[in-house]
Design an enzyme around this catalytic site. Sequence first.
Site, PDB file in Angstrom:
ATOM      1  N   TYR A  76       3.152   5.564  -2.293  1.00  0.00           N
ATOM      2  CA  TYR A  76       3.279   5.655  -0.841  1.00  0.00           C
ATOM      3  C   TYR A  76       3.894   4.359  -0.344  1.00  0.00           C
ATOM      4  O   TYR A  76       3.465   3.269  -0.717  1.00  0.00           O
ATOM      5  CB  TYR A  76       1.895   5.852  -0.207  1.00  0.00           C
ATOM      6  CG  TYR A  76       1.924   5.917   1.310  1.00  0.00           C
ATOM      7  CD1 TYR A  76       2.527   7.001   1.963  1.00  0.00           C
ATOM      8  CD2 TYR A  76       1.354   4.913   2.086  1.00  0.00           C
ATOM      9  CE1 TYR A  76       2.546   7.060   3.353  1.00  0.00           C
ATOM     10  CE2 TYR A  76       1.368   4.974   3.476  1.00  0.00           C
ATOM     11  CZ  TYR A  76       1.975   6.053   4.101  1.00  0.00           C
ATOM     12  OH  TYR A  76       1.989   6.110   5.473  1.00  0.00           O
ATOM     13  N   ASP A 119       6.913  -2.821  -3.828  1.00  0.00           N
ATOM     14  CA  ASP A 119       6.167  -2.636  -2.586  1.00  0.00           C
ATOM     15  C   ASP A 119       4.766  -3.198  -2.818  1.00  0.00           C
ATOM     16  O   ASP A 119       3.912  -2.553  -3.422  1.00  0.00           O
ATOM     17  CB  ASP A 119       6.117  -1.156  -2.207  1.00  0.00           C
ATOM     18  CG  ASP A 119       5.335  -0.926  -0.914  1.00  0.00           C
ATOM     19  OD1 ASP A 119       4.794  -1.911  -0.362  1.00  0.00           O
ATOM     20  OD2 ASP A 119       5.272   0.234  -0.473  1.00  0.00           O
ATOM     21  N   LYS A 163      -0.633  -5.512   5.335  1.00  0.00           N
ATOM     22  CA  LYS A 163      -2.090  -5.573   5.140  1.00  0.00           C
ATOM     23  C   LYS A 163      -2.629  -7.013   5.115  1.00  0.00           C
ATOM     24  O   LYS A 163      -2.771  -7.618   6.171  1.00  0.00           O
ATOM     25  CB  LYS A 163      -2.466  -4.748   3.909  1.00  0.00           C
ATOM     26  CG  LYS A 163      -2.076  -3.267   4.159  1.00  0.00           C
ATOM     27  CD  LYS A 163      -2.583  -2.264   3.164  1.00  0.00           C
ATOM     28  CE  LYS A 163      -2.316  -0.855   3.682  1.00  0.00           C
ATOM     29  NZ  LYS A 163      -1.458  -0.030   2.863  1.00  0.00           N
TER      30      LYS A 163
END
Length: 458
Positions: A174, A269, A297
């Site tokens: 994702y 990522d 994050k």
Amino acid sequence: MAFPSSPTAASYLLSRDNAFVSPIAALSSTPTRAESHRLFEEALRYIPGGVNSPVRAFRAVGGDPFFARRALGARVEDADRNVYIDYVCSWGPSILGHAHPEVVRAVQETALGGLSFGIPHGGEAELARKVREWVPGVERVRMVNSGTEATMTAIRLARGFTRRDKIIKFEGCYHGHVDSLLVKAGSGALTLGQPDSAGIPAALASLTIAVPFNDLAAVEAAFKANPHEVAAVIVEPLPANAGILPPREGFLQGLRQLCTEHGALLIFDEVMTGFRLAKGGAQQLFGVRPDLSTFGKVIGGGLPVGAIGGRNYIMEHLAPTGPVYQAGTLSGNPLAMAAGLAQLRVLERENGFAKLETLGAQLEAGVREALRSTGAPCSFYRYGSMFCLYFTTQPVWSLGDAKTSDLAKFTQFFWHLLDNGVYIAPSQFEAGFISLAHTEEDIEATVAAMAAALREMY
Ligand SMILES: *Cc1c(COP(=O)(O)O)cnc(C)c1O
């Protein structure tokens, strides 16, 4: 205990003994969630599905979501004042625990000087310098407002830099809700059975080639079938949006080699793994250097931040020095920079990654013992402070393997834990996170709750 309403008082309690909410033993009977239910009904009247990010709706586990009243340290308290040990940690950002006093103070002090400038300020370069110091190979950093923006920018930059259009990604990975990357995607897309979203033009999706994780031959075949067309391979170096998929020995090195051979960029990522697995993220842990990295994050300390980093000769292709356009009204926001910097400083000062490894190892030992003693047919994966328990005995190397997990068993496990004061993500296809605010006692209580759940289930 009366809960402090001002952050200062909360900080005081937090810094003293981290005992700012009722101990977990207080949750001895099954909690009721009437107020959460009321708030959800209200939200449903005004917000699609009642939530602003789909996994929060608890669709995968049935039942209503609980609503947060506050979150401090390793605990989250719901609207009915039930308290849970939190292993979701805002889906990763809260690596120090919630509302760490130094992060809160940095935000408060910065806010007094303005919430947003739209003018450059010193905090931007300060955070960028920290990233450059911690992540080898990152020479320049562009700040954005989310992980999605970071990956969106990374693939645009890769396409602009290579003058090619196609992207190779991995099934179950994702990368945020970027059109080109919502193809065979993980996390909420996978949880809700929409790995390929509606609303994405087929012409765009056709430029994305999705192959199984850990399958180098498939990557090589994709390169061969699309000569001089692949701009980049984008990968979560430790995929953690389909549970956790461990990279096979040599897989990431193989990707590095194939990208170099075929003139494509390798994008790691690290929105989830960056500043969580090690100072230099998964790329440091696995010893592989990507061309571009994306972050989010943890780097925002709980505020909305994302970042793209890489070598200068690539990064300078971004506007204003280069032809690849990218911008953001709130990018480099002073509060977000201050929160991120404060969080990274505390992590460094407290030797955070070593402590997280110790807590992770304690959890792993406890879970393995619980699996052994109950004979539960599960597989458990852990890297540092990230973990995942699958309800399958099959080793999990790919999305296909992850999908053999018994989701009914996961649901049973999830509710048992929640009703006993332990909150893990409401989906099999997510990772758990430990923070520096978790104590050995928290881990012990968690292992006990997990063991009790497994005993009841098997
Ligand atoms: C969470 C996540 C994203 C998306 O970040 P948002 O801030 O939610 O847009 C991208 N990539 C990975 C690996 C993630 O875990």
